[in-house]
Write a protein that holds these residues in place. Structure first.
Motif, PDB file in Angstrom:
ATOM      1  N   MET A   1       9.004   7.129   6.066  1.00 51.54           N
ATOM      2  CA  MET A   1       9.919   8.251   6.324  1.00 51.54           C
ATOM      3  C   MET A   1      10.736   8.019   7.589  1.00 51.54           C
ATOM      4  O   MET A   1      11.922   8.365   7.628  1.00 51.54           O
ATOM      5  CB  MET A   1       9.151   9.567   6.426  1.00 51.54           C
ATOM      6  N   ASP A   2      10.131   7.431   8.611  1.00 51.25           N
ATOM      7  CA  ASP A   2      10.895   7.099   9.819  1.00 51.25           C
ATOM      8  C   ASP A   2      12.114   6.262   9.459  1.00 51.25           C
ATOM      9  O   ASP A   2      13.220   6.501   9.961  1.00 51.25           O
ATOM     10  CB  ASP A   2      10.035   6.327  10.829  1.00 51.25           C
ATOM     11  N   GLN A   3      11.914   5.274   8.594  1.00 48.65           N
ATOM     12  CA  GLN A   3      13.016   4.388   8.208  1.00 48.65           C
ATOM     13  C   GLN A   3      14.039   5.123   7.342  1.00 48.65           C
ATOM     14  O   GLN A   3      15.244   4.980   7.536  1.00 48.65           O
ATOM     15  CB  GLN A   3      12.476   3.168   7.463  1.00 48.65           C
ATOM     16  N   LEU A   4      13.562   5.921   6.397  1.00 45.47           N
ATOM     17  CA  LEU A   4      14.476   6.619   5.493  1.00 45.47           C
ATOM     18  C   LEU A   4      15.332   7.643   6.238  1.00 45.47           C
ATOM     19  O   LEU A   4      16.542   7.729   6.012  1.00 45.47           O
ATOM     20  CB  LEU A   4      13.698   7.277   4.353  1.00 45.47           C
ATOM     21  N   VAL A   5      14.727   8.411   7.143  1.00 48.61           N
ATOM     22  CA  VAL A   5      15.526   9.389   7.892  1.00 48.61           C
ATOM     23  C   VAL A   5      16.452   8.686   8.886  1.00 48.61           C
ATOM     24  O   VAL A   5      17.544   9.187   9.170  1.00 48.61           O
ATOM     25  CB  VAL A   5      14.671  10.476   8.582  1.00 48.61           C
TER      26      VAL A   5
ATOM     27  N   ILE B   1       0.812  -1.218   0.000  1.00 45.35           N
ATOM     28  CA  ILE B   1       0.000   0.000   0.000  1.00 45.35           C
ATOM     29  C   ILE B   1       0.849   1.274   0.000  1.00 45.35           C
ATOM     30  O   ILE B   1       0.315   2.368  -0.121  1.00 45.35           O
ATOM     31  CB  ILE B   1      -0.990   0.020   1.182  1.00 45.35           C
ATOM     32  N   GLY B   2       2.162   1.124   0.124  1.00 49.84           N
ATOM     33  CA  GLY B   2       3.042   2.283   0.109  1.00 49.84           C
ATOM     34  C   GLY B   2       4.453   1.885  -0.272  1.00 49.84           C
ATOM     35  O   GLY B   2       4.863   0.744  -0.044  1.00 49.84           O
ATOM     36  N   TYR B   3       5.180   2.823  -0.846  1.00 46.08           N
ATOM     37  CA  TYR B   3       6.562   2.575  -1.252  1.00 46.08           C
ATOM     38  C   TYR B   3       7.352   3.865  -1.138  1.00 46.08           C
ATOM     39  O   TYR B   3       6.796   4.960  -1.264  1.00 46.08           O
ATOM     40  CB  TYR B   3       6.617   2.051  -2.696  1.00 46.08           C
ATOM     41  N   GLY B   4       8.621   3.747  -0.881  1.00 49.72           N
ATOM     42  CA  GLY B   4       9.481   4.913  -0.807  1.00 49.72           C
ATOM     43  C   GLY B   4      10.926   4.502  -0.880  1.00 49.72           C
ATOM     44  O   GLY B   4      11.280   3.397  -0.465  1.00 49.72           O
ATOM     45  N   GLY B   5      11.749   5.397  -1.398  1.00 51.07           N
ATOM     46  CA  GLY B   5      13.146   5.036  -1.502  1.00 51.07           C
ATOM     47  C   GLY B   5      14.072   6.233  -1.545  1.00 51.07           C
ATOM     48  O   GLY B   5      13.673   7.346  -1.889  1.00 51.07           O
TER      49      GLY B   5
ATOM     50  N   TYR C   1       7.090  16.619   5.416  1.00 54.67           N
ATOM     51  CA  TYR C   1       8.539  16.793   5.313  1.00 54.67           C
ATOM     52  C   TYR C   1       9.034  17.830   6.323  1.00 54.67           C
ATOM     53  O   TYR C   1      10.081  17.649   6.956  1.00 54.67           O
ATOM     54  CB  TYR C   1       8.950  17.179   3.895  1.00 54.67           C
ATOM     55  N   GLU C   2       8.292  18.904   6.487  1.00 52.75           N
ATOM     56  CA  GLU C   2       8.683  19.915   7.471  1.00 52.75           C
ATOM     57  C   GLU C   2       8.676  19.332   8.884  1.00 52.75           C
ATOM     58  O   GLU C   2       9.543  19.674   9.703  1.00 52.75           O
ATOM     59  CB  GLU C   2       7.765  21.134   7.377  1.00 52.75           C
ATOM     60  N   ALA C   3       7.756  18.425   9.169  1.00 48.96           N
ATOM     61  CA  ALA C   3       7.722  17.767  10.485  1.00 48.96           C
ATOM     62  C   ALA C   3       8.982  16.935  10.722  1.00 48.96           C
ATOM     63  O   ALA C   3       9.371  16.711  11.871  1.00 48.96           O
ATOM     64  CB  ALA C   3       6.473  16.901  10.614  1.00 48.96           C
ATOM     65  N   TYR C   4       9.626  16.503   9.661  1.00 48.94           N
ATOM     66  CA  TYR C   4      10.879  15.737   9.767  1.00 48.94           C
ATOM     67  C   TYR C   4      12.107  16.642   9.714  1.00 48.94           C
ATOM     68  O   TYR C   4      13.233  16.151   9.666  1.00 48.94           O
ATOM     69  CB  TYR C   4      10.959  14.684   8.660  1.00 48.94           C
TER      70      TYR C   4
ATOM     71  N   GLY D   1      -0.808   7.078   8.490  1.00 55.67           N
ATOM     72  CA  GLY D   1       0.544   6.939   9.011  1.00 55.67           C
ATOM     73  C   GLY D   1       1.466   6.089   8.164  1.00 55.67           C
ATOM     74  O   GLY D   1       2.595   5.804   8.577  1.00 55.67           O
ATOM     75  N   VAL D   2       1.020   5.684   6.976  1.00 56.60           N
ATOM     76  CA  VAL D   2       1.839   4.830   6.107  1.00 56.60           C
ATOM     77  C   VAL D   2       3.096   5.576   5.659  1.00 56.60           C
ATOM     78  O   VAL D   2       4.211   5.047   5.746  1.00 56.60           O
ATOM     79  CB  VAL D   2       1.019   4.332   4.897  1.00 56.60           C
ATOM     80  N   ALA D   3       2.930   6.805   5.175  1.00 54.32           N
ATOM     81  CA  ALA D   3       4.095   7.578   4.719  1.00 54.32           C
ATOM     82  C   ALA D   3       5.061   7.831   5.868  1.00 54.32           C
ATOM     83  O   ALA D   3       6.284   7.777   5.690  1.00 54.32           O
ATOM     84  CB  ALA D   3       3.643   8.894   4.092  1.00 54.32           C
ATOM     85  N   ARG D   4       4.527   8.073   7.045  1.00 58.32           N
ATOM     86  CA  ARG D   4       5.406   8.308   8.205  1.00 58.32           C
ATOM     87  C   ARG D   4       6.201   7.051   8.581  1.00 58.32           C
ATOM     88  O   ARG D   4       7.363   7.164   8.982  1.00 58.32           O
ATOM     89  CB  ARG D   4       4.593   8.813   9.386  1.00 58.32           C
ATOM     90  N   MET D   5       5.585   5.884   8.445  1.00 52.12           N
ATOM     91  CA  MET D   5       6.337   4.648   8.712  1.00 52.12           C
ATOM     92  C   MET D   5       7.559   4.563   7.810  1.00 52.12           C
ATOM     93  O   MET D   5       8.657   4.226   8.257  1.00 52.12           O
ATOM     94  CB  MET D   5       5.460   3.406   8.478  1.00 52.12           C
TER      95      MET D   5
END
Length: 153
Positions: free
Chosen positions: A91-95, A54-58, A120-123, A85-89
């Motif tokens: 982003m937590d890993q990427l940051v 349901i979500g992807y990021g890299g 992004y600003e929250a990160y 909260g999918v994107a935050r999960m």
């Protein structure tokens, strides 16, 4: 929801989601995801729920090992699962990866994507510049954003 590293087997589903999310901005086809997942300097994660991605990021890990930089290549969440909260999960890993290497992070985001910009600003990302006509298909502008390294914050 399960956070996991993406594999070549996920490329088709990522391309399907990309088409839903970025239809007017030149979405990546399956073959681009295959290349991205195979590159040794890239790190991709996804979120799965009930056996469905349901979500992807890299990110790409760039520069020398003793002074790396990180570039968010893409992040997307199925419209049916946004605001959960999918994107935050992801982003937590990427940051976390960038912080472990004490590297800066960069990304581009459409100037009209208020939800993404707020996340992004929250990160800790801040706007560095505006790139006019960044997205060729729609000619939409993008902000280049930066997140300072752990030692710079």
């Amino acid at each position: 929801m399960i956070l996991r590293r993406l594999t070549r087997a996920d490329a088709t589903r990522c391309a399907e989601l990309e088409e839903k999310l970025f239809a007017g901005d030149g979405p990546w086809p399956r073959d681009v995801f295959l290349v991205e997942f195979s590159a040794p300097h890239n790190f991709y994660v996804g979120v799965e729920e009930n056996g469905e991605l349901i979500g992807y990021g890299g990110i790409a890990i760039l520069g020398p090992k003793d002074d790396p930089e990180f570039e968010v290549h893409t992040i997307g969440v199925d419209p049916d699962h946004q605001r959960r909260g999918v994107a935050r999960m992801m982003m937590d890993q990427l940051v976390h990866v960038a912080d472990e290497h004490d590297g800066q992070m960069f990304l581009e985001v459409r100037t009209d994507n208020d939800a993404a910009i707020a996340m992004y600003e929250a990160y800790g990302f801040t706007i560095l510049a505006t790139r006019k006509n960044y997205y060729p298909a729609s000619r939409a502008d993008a902000y280049t954003m930066i997140r300072k390294s752990r030692s710079e914050r």
